[in-house]
Design a protein around this motif. Structure first.
Motif, short mmCIF file in Angstrom:
data_model
loop_
_atom_site.label_atom_id
_atom_site.label_comp_id
_atom_site.label_asym_id
_atom_site.label_seq_id
_atom_site.Cartn_x
_atom_site.Cartn_y
_atom_site.Cartn_z
N PHE A 88 0.90 -1.16 0.07
CA PHE A 88 0.05 -0.46 0.34
C PHE A 88 1.02 1.39 -0.02
N GLN A 133 1.10 6.09 1.24
CA GLN A 133 -0.13 6.63 1.28
C GLN A 133 1.13 8.22 0.96
N ARG A 155 -7.77 -5.36 -2.12
CA ARG A 155 -7.75 -3.39 -1.59
C ARG A 155 -8.05 -2.89 -0.80
N ARG A 163 -3.11 12.07 1.98
CA ARG A 163 -4.04 11.22 1.18
C ARG A 163 -4.29 9.95 2.07
N GLU A 164 -5.12 8.82 1.47
CA GLU A 164 -5.34 7.79 2.49
C GLU A 164 -4.58 7.07 1.66
N ARG A 165 -4.64 5.81 2.57
CA ARG A 165 -3.94 4.62 2.07
C ARG A 165 -4.64 3.87 1.40
N GLU A 166 -3.18 3.77 0.23
CA GLU A 166 -4.04 3.33 -0.97
C GLU A 166 -3.27 2.24 -1.03
N ALA A 225 -3.18 -2.71 -7.97
CA ALA A 225 -4.76 -1.13 -9.24
C ALA A 225 -3.96 -0.81 -9.98
#
Length: 121
Positions: free
Chosen positions: A34, A36, A103, A40-43, A58
């Motif tokens: 992941f 971040q 995810r 921003r948010e963790r993606e 992703a």
């Protein structure tokens, strides 16, 4: 308790490459990366099953990043090519004991401390 230790982050110019590594203290975990970015948010970035037979990416990194793992099932790698400034983030390794490779951040049981990746333009 499972420990995850990331390494390999750093500063690179746009278009360059980096390889991240994550060492786990236990075998046979599905693992993921992941990230971040600032504010921003963790993606989700990518995930791989414990056997390495299935991977999931992703859309933003598909074709540029490759996730893989070692035969001992205790390490996972993220090869990042054609890096862009928008890839700048703290990258986290995550692991799950149930085999999940999706995810969802909350689905993973264990997390590393993160490693900074900075891509300059």
């Amino acid at each position: 308790q499972v420990q995850l230790v990331e390494s390999g982050g750093g500063l690179v110019q746009a278009g360059g490459s980096l390889r991240l590594s994550c060492a786990a203290s236990r075998r046979s975990l599905s693992m993921a990366w992941f990230r971040q970015g600032p504010g921003r948010e963790r993606e989700f970035v990518a995930a791989i099953t414990w056997s390495g037979s299935s991977t999931y990416y992703a859309d933003s990194v598909k074709g540029r990043f490759t996730i893989s793992r070692d035969s001992a099932e205790t390490a996972v790698y993220l090869q990042m090519n054609s890096l862009k400034p928008e890839d700048t983030a703290v990258y986290y390794c995550a692991a799950d004991a149930s085999g999940y490779i999706g995810r969802l951040v909350n689905a993973y049981d264990y997390w590393g401390q993160g490693t900074q990746v900075t891509v300059s333009s």
